[in-house]
Design a protein around this motif. Structure first.
Motif, short mmCIF file in Angstrom:
data_model
loop_
_atom_site.label_atom_id
_atom_site.label_comp_id
_atom_site.label_asym_id
_atom_site.label_seq_id
_atom_site.Cartn_x
_atom_site.Cartn_y
_atom_site.Cartn_z
N THR A 150 -16.31 -54.30 6.06
CA THR A 150 -14.92 -53.91 6.35
C THR A 150 -14.10 -53.96 5.06
O THR A 150 -13.27 -53.08 4.79
CB THR A 150 -14.31 -54.84 7.40
OG1 THR A 150 -15.14 -54.81 8.58
CG2 THR A 150 -12.90 -54.40 7.76
N ASP A 151 -14.32 -55.00 4.28
CA ASP A 151 -13.66 -55.17 2.99
C ASP A 151 -14.69 -55.09 1.87
O ASP A 151 -15.89 -55.06 2.12
CB ASP A 151 -12.94 -56.53 2.94
CG ASP A 151 -11.87 -56.65 4.01
OD1 ASP A 151 -11.05 -55.72 4.14
OD2 ASP A 151 -11.87 -57.68 4.72
N VAL A 152 -14.18 -55.04 0.66
CA VAL A 152 -15.05 -54.97 -0.52
C VAL A 152 -15.06 -56.33 -1.21
O VAL A 152 -14.02 -56.98 -1.33
CB VAL A 152 -14.55 -53.89 -1.50
CG1 VAL A 152 -15.45 -53.83 -2.73
CG2 VAL A 152 -14.52 -52.53 -0.81
N HIS A 153 -16.23 -56.75 -1.66
CA HIS A 153 -16.36 -58.04 -2.33
C HIS A 153 -17.08 -57.84 -3.66
O HIS A 153 -18.26 -57.45 -3.69
CB HIS A 153 -17.13 -59.02 -1.44
CG HIS A 153 -16.50 -59.23 -0.11
ND1 HIS A 153 -15.53 -60.18 0.13
CD2 HIS A 153 -16.70 -58.59 1.09
CE1 HIS A 153 -15.16 -60.13 1.39
NE2 HIS A 153 -15.86 -59.17 2.00
N LEU A 154 -16.36 -58.08 -4.73
CA LEU A 154 -16.95 -58.01 -6.07
C LEU A 154 -17.82 -59.25 -6.28
O LEU A 154 -17.33 -60.37 -6.21
CB LEU A 154 -15.83 -58.00 -7.11
CG LEU A 154 -15.47 -56.65 -7.71
CD1 LEU A 154 -14.15 -56.73 -8.43
CD2 LEU A 154 -16.57 -56.25 -8.68
N GLN A 155 -19.10 -59.06 -6.53
CA GLN A 155 -20.00 -60.20 -6.70
C GLN A 155 -20.07 -60.65 -8.16
O GLN A 155 -19.92 -61.82 -8.45
CB GLN A 155 -21.38 -59.85 -6.17
CG GLN A 155 -21.39 -59.54 -4.69
CD GLN A 155 -20.76 -60.65 -3.87
OE1 GLN A 155 -21.22 -61.80 -3.90
NE2 GLN A 155 -19.70 -60.34 -3.13
N PHE A 156 -20.31 -59.73 -9.05
CA PHE A 156 -20.21 -60.06 -10.47
C PHE A 156 -20.05 -58.78 -11.29
O PHE A 156 -20.52 -57.72 -10.91
CB PHE A 156 -21.39 -60.90 -10.97
CG PHE A 156 -22.77 -60.37 -10.68
CD1 PHE A 156 -23.39 -59.47 -11.54
CD2 PHE A 156 -23.46 -60.81 -9.56
CE1 PHE A 156 -24.66 -59.01 -11.29
CE2 PHE A 156 -24.74 -60.35 -9.30
CZ PHE A 156 -25.34 -59.44 -10.16
N HIS A 157 -19.35 -58.93 -12.42
CA HIS A 157 -19.04 -57.81 -13.30
C HIS A 157 -20.19 -57.55 -14.27
O HIS A 157 -21.13 -58.33 -14.41
CB HIS A 157 -17.76 -58.09 -14.08
CG HIS A 157 -16.53 -58.05 -13.24
ND1 HIS A 157 -16.04 -56.89 -12.67
CD2 HIS A 157 -15.65 -59.03 -12.88
CE1 HIS A 157 -14.94 -57.15 -12.00
NE2 HIS A 157 -14.68 -58.44 -12.11
N LEU A 158 -20.06 -56.45 -15.00
CA LEU A 158 -21.05 -56.08 -15.99
C LEU A 158 -21.19 -57.12 -17.10
O LEU A 158 -22.24 -57.23 -17.73
CB LEU A 158 -20.70 -54.72 -16.60
CG LEU A 158 -20.83 -53.52 -15.66
CD1 LEU A 158 -20.08 -52.32 -16.22
CD2 LEU A 158 -22.30 -53.18 -15.42
N ASN A 159 -20.12 -57.85 -17.37
CA ASN A 159 -20.16 -58.85 -18.45
C ASN A 159 -20.20 -60.29 -17.93
O ASN A 159 -19.96 -61.22 -18.69
CB ASN A 159 -18.99 -58.66 -19.41
CG ASN A 159 -17.63 -58.74 -18.71
OD1 ASN A 159 -17.58 -58.95 -17.49
ND2 ASN A 159 -16.57 -58.56 -19.45
N THR A 160 -20.49 -60.46 -16.64
CA THR A 160 -20.55 -61.82 -16.09
C THR A 160 -21.80 -62.55 -16.57
O THR A 160 -21.74 -63.71 -16.98
CB THR A 160 -20.52 -61.79 -14.56
OG1 THR A 160 -19.32 -61.15 -14.12
CG2 THR A 160 -20.57 -63.20 -13.99
N TYR A 161 -22.94 -61.88 -16.52
CA TYR A 161 -24.21 -62.51 -16.86
C TYR A 161 -24.86 -61.78 -18.03
O TYR A 161 -24.85 -60.55 -18.09
CB TYR A 161 -25.16 -62.49 -15.67
CG TYR A 161 -24.64 -63.21 -14.45
CD1 TYR A 161 -24.23 -64.54 -14.52
CD2 TYR A 161 -24.54 -62.56 -13.22
CE1 TYR A 161 -23.75 -65.21 -13.40
CE2 TYR A 161 -24.07 -63.22 -12.09
CZ TYR A 161 -23.67 -64.54 -12.19
OH TYR A 161 -23.19 -65.19 -11.08
N ARG A 162 -25.47 -62.53 -18.93
CA ARG A 162 -26.07 -61.96 -20.13
C ARG A 162 -27.59 -62.12 -20.16
O ARG A 162 -28.22 -61.65 -21.10
CB ARG A 162 -25.46 -62.59 -21.38
CG ARG A 162 -23.96 -62.35 -21.53
CD ARG A 162 -23.63 -60.87 -21.57
NE ARG A 162 -22.20 -60.62 -21.64
CZ ARG A 162 -21.52 -60.45 -22.77
NH1 ARG A 162 -22.15 -60.55 -23.92
NH2 ARG A 162 -20.22 -60.20 -22.74
#
Length: 222
Positions: A76-88
């Protein structure tokens, strides 16, 4: 510039004499997964979807920075889990995928696509200039919230240079999925009947990643 003329080289994976050695320079990509977490998916199948993401990334060169990965889930909603620069590192990405919770609800694909375009692919969140933006959408149904906006949102993303691969599971009508995928549809839209088929689909999707200058598909990005 990144060529959008992608070629299907699946026969390379079927040839036992094929040697999986990159024949082009190690390229960089910014890759975002947009995953359907709606009620119809069910939690066991959502776990299979997460397994597909990890399997897909198994050989990706994340640790050296060539491949960056972000994940958005939606119901129903959108949930950002992690960004492109969250994990290296790959290990950190895999841990992040394992921690993604299942959130049941309706199917709001339009806002999932909008969030991918407006929040994931930004410089502040890890999008790199001159690096191809590739999105993989995995869904088991036709959107039932903001459905009139779904295809326009995909069109806007593609207009901004985001290449979209759309994977549908158990769909009898692929009209919306076809509208989400980049063109030509037959190279960018994939359909399976069961979530358990996702892993077998990996090489087929890899084959469609191959830009014209490469012969070894996604392995050019590893």
């Amino acid at each position: 510039a990144f060529s959008h003329q992608l070629h299907n080289t699946q026969n390379l994976f079927l040839n036992p004499n094929t040697s999986f050695v990159s024949v082009c320079d190690y390229a960089k990509i910014d890759l975002v997964f947009v995953l359907d977490a709606s009620t119809s998916v069910t939690e066991p199948n959502f776990e299979l979807m997460k397994d597909f993401v990890k399997d897909f990334l198994y050989l990706a060169d994340i640790d050296n920075g060539n491949v960056r990965v972000g994940v958005v889930i939606y119901s129903t909603d959108v949930h950002l889990q992690f960004h492109l620069n969250t994990y290296r590192t790959k290990g950190a990405v895999f841990d992040g995928v394992d921690q993604i919770p299942y959130r049941y609800g309706s199917t709001n694909t339009a806002d999932g696509l909008k969030t991918m375009r407006t929040e994931m692919y930004t410089a502040a969140n890890g999008d790199r200039p001159g690096v191809p933006n590739i999105c993989i959408v995995v869904t088991d149904g036709v959107s039932n919230i903001n459905s009139r906006r779904t295809i326009p949102e995909a069109e806007q993303a593609r207009a901004e240079g985001i290449h979209i691969y759309a994977i549908g599971i158990g769909l009898t009508d692929t009209t919306e999925l076809d509208g989400i995928a980049s063109k030509p549809v037959d190279q960018n839209r994939f359909a399976v009947q069961e979530f358990s088929e996702l892993r077998a689909l990996r090489d087929q999707v890899f084959a469609a990643f191959c830009p014209s200058k490469c012969f070894m598909c996604f392995y050019c990005f590893l």
